[in-house]
Design a protein around this motif. Structure first.
Motif, short mmCIF file in Angstrom:
data_model
loop_
_atom_site.label_atom_id
_atom_site.label_comp_id
_atom_site.label_asym_id
_atom_site.label_seq_id
_atom_site.Cartn_x
_atom_site.Cartn_y
_atom_site.Cartn_z
N LYS A 1 0.10 5.40 -8.36
CA LYS A 1 0.65 4.11 -8.76
C LYS A 1 1.86 3.72 -7.93
CE LYS A 1 -1.09 2.57 -11.64
NZ LYS A 1 -2.33 1.76 -11.55
N LEU A 2 2.60 4.70 -7.45
CA LEU A 2 3.80 4.43 -6.66
C LEU A 2 3.49 3.54 -5.45
CD1 LEU A 2 6.75 4.92 -5.74
CD2 LEU A 2 5.94 7.03 -4.66
N PHE A 3 2.39 3.81 -4.77
CA PHE A 3 2.09 3.09 -3.53
C PHE A 3 1.64 1.66 -3.80
CE2 PHE A 3 1.43 7.63 -2.95
CZ PHE A 3 2.37 7.88 -1.97
N PHE B 1 -2.35 2.31 -0.99
CA PHE B 1 -2.69 0.98 -1.51
C PHE B 1 -3.74 0.36 -0.59
CE2 PHE B 1 0.74 0.40 1.52
CZ PHE B 1 0.28 -0.64 2.30
N ASP B 2 -4.50 -0.55 -1.15
CA ASP B 2 -5.53 -1.26 -0.39
C ASP B 2 -5.07 -2.70 -0.18
OD1 ASP B 2 -7.80 -2.35 0.72
OD2 ASP B 2 -9.17 -1.61 -0.82
N LEU C 1 -12.98 6.37 -4.20
CA LEU C 1 -13.60 5.05 -4.07
C LEU C 1 -13.08 4.36 -2.82
CD1 LEU C 1 -15.23 2.60 -5.10
CD2 LEU C 1 -13.23 1.97 -6.48
N LYS C 2 -11.77 4.44 -2.58
CA LYS C 2 -11.19 3.77 -1.41
C LYS C 2 -11.55 4.49 -0.12
CE LYS C 2 -9.06 0.55 -3.78
NZ LYS C 2 -9.45 -0.87 -3.68
N MET D 1 4.80 -0.14 -4.39
CA MET D 1 5.46 -0.45 -3.11
C MET D 1 4.92 -1.72 -2.48
SD MET D 1 5.64 3.24 -1.21
CE MET D 1 6.71 4.57 -1.76
N LYS D 2 3.60 -1.86 -2.52
CA LYS D 2 2.95 -2.98 -1.85
C LYS D 2 3.31 -4.32 -2.49
CE LYS D 2 0.17 -5.26 0.84
NZ LYS D 2 0.67 -5.67 2.16
#
Length: 444
Positions: A356-358, A237-238, A28-29, A361-362
């Motif tokens: 989920k880790l990223f 991450f977005d 999707l991203k 982080m954000k």
């Protein structure tokens, strides 16, 4: 709408909005940002999928005027529900999660049938109809490149057949391993079925123009199988998920409690039995911690995990929440004092680099991980300075690390400053993926 001169890429994915969960996010991203790199995505997905959860909020990331092709898929889940006495509307959970009880004889038999007769997976009967449909579509609407993303790995077999038939370059993207997936043993796969899985996996790995994976450890695994071209393009991450102008600013204010939050499905292989025991000891030994602690578990939870929590008498400190919309999950992460990341406890756990880790982080919140201290997650935490990891059974280190975090919370110093995380932005990662596309097309 695509710009003139854009190359077209056909993306085969089972998981697509409004389906929820981790399987949707990656492509999707990529699709969201692909036009900025001169590629026009065309999505092929199922018209009647069996999703473990629905999240309408993800539709906002689908680009305007995107071509989404859909065909019906026959899956054996209606038979499974009938065979295991489940209601028609019951959602099939991932990774053999059972929220209500231990797996009974009928469930075990159904799993054996799934593992040994439905190869590579329950979408096997979608392969040939998809090949016919997409062959007709491509003859009238040419594409430059094909991408398949698995799981389910039936998508790779669709792409393999189309690529060979129409001579179109193809990238096979593995969000998860195939024969080395953590729940492979849970499928009770026999020797004959195992050989068939391995043969199909090799056909995909040897025929794709490139194979993409999400971690260096997965790359190593595939290279050991003789895969000629493996590239690592991790999850990420977005930025836009963390800059919603409509979001109440109070949602970014940390909890008053010493809150430890886990976002995601908790199945038996992700059950941190030792951690529950450590937390149970700490609330008995430290009255202040007992007063301040709050444990948030957000997502579906297996019966075995619930039982472990109850056996350690942590019920008064645990807030159990089911699946929530993606943006609500982000809000809960940002409010938590400490984010809990639980790695699956298997021999190949070091290869796992969960998406989920990223997102954790954000948020800028500290991450406390339980898993291999020399694996992909450990390296990522060290590289970005966003948290610590302790081994599954390291009782002493768990206890010490939690108390360090708690003391920092009491001093209002429980923070981290993420280092070099920008390479994990979804937009930058889309650039990496389209660079690979360009490389393949230039050598076509």
């Amino acid at each position: 709408m695509s710009e003139p001169g854009c190359k077209k890429v056909l993306i085969l994915t089972y998981y697509w909005p409004p389906g929820g969960g981790a399987g949707v996010q990656r492509w999707l991203k990529f699709t969201k940002y692909m036009r900025e790199f001169n590629y026009e995505p065309v999505i092929y997905t199922a018209e009647n999928p069996e999703y473990p959860s629905i999240d309408e909020s993800l539709l906002k990331d689908v680009p305007d005027n995107l071509t989404v092709l859909k065909t019906r898929v026959w899956e054996p889940y209606k038979l499974y529900k009938w065979f295991t006495f489940q209601k028609k509307g019951h959602k099939i959970n991932i990774a053999f999660l059972n929220e209500q009880k231990k797996q009974g004889l009928t469930e075990k038999l159904a799993v054996w049938i799934r593992g040994n007769l439905f190869i590579p997976d329950a979408r096997k009967y979608w392969i040939q109809p998809s090949v016919r449909y997409l062959s007709r579509y491509i003859s009238e609407n040419p594409v430059d490149l094909i991408v398949s993303t698995g799981t389910p790995h039936s998508l790779h077999l669709i792409a393999l057949k189309i690529s060979n038939k129409l001579r179109i370059p193809w990238v096979a993207d593995f969000r998860d391993p195939w024969t080395k997936i953590y729940y492979q043993q849970s499928l009770m796969i026999g020797r004959l079925a195992s050989r068939k899985h391995q043969k199909l996996e090799q056909r995909v790995l040897q025929n794709a123009n490139a194979v993409t994976v999400v971690s260096q450890e997965m790359k190593r695994q595939f290279e050991e199988m003789g895969t000629p071209d493996v590239r690592v393009i991790p999850n990420g991450f977005d930025h836009e998920d963390f800059t919603d102008p409509a979001e109440d600013q109070t949602s970014m204010v940390p909890d008053q409690h010493f809150s430890i939050t886990h976002i995601g499905t908790l199945f038996p292989l992700r059950n941190p039995v030792k951690l529950w025991k450590v937390l149970s000891e700490l609330v008995r030994e430290n009255k202040d911690l007992a007063k301040d602690l709050k444990i948030n578990l957000v997502g579906a939870m297996d019966y075995a995990v619930s039982k472990s929590i109850d056996e350690t008498n942590l019920g008064n400190w645990v807030n159990r929440t089911g699946n929530v919309p993606y943006q609500e999950a982000i809000r809960l992460m940002r409010r938590s004092r400490l984010l809990l990341l639980l790695i699956i406890n298997t021999p190949d756990a070091g290869a796992i680099l969960t998406g989920k880790l990223f997102e954790y982080m954000k948020t800028g919140r500290p991450i406390f991980a339980v898993g291999p201290t020399d694996g992909a997650v450990a390296h990522a935490l060290d590289e970005t300075r966003t948290g610590h990891i302790v081994d599954f059974d390291d009782h002493v280190s768990m206890k010490r690390q939690i108390m360090e975090y708690y003391n920092l919370y009491r001093e209002d110093k429980l923070t981290v400053t993420p280092h070099n995380i920008e390479r994990y932005s979804r937009k930058n990662l889309t650039g990496e993926m389209t660079d690979l596309f360009n490389e393949i097309l230039q050598t076509k």
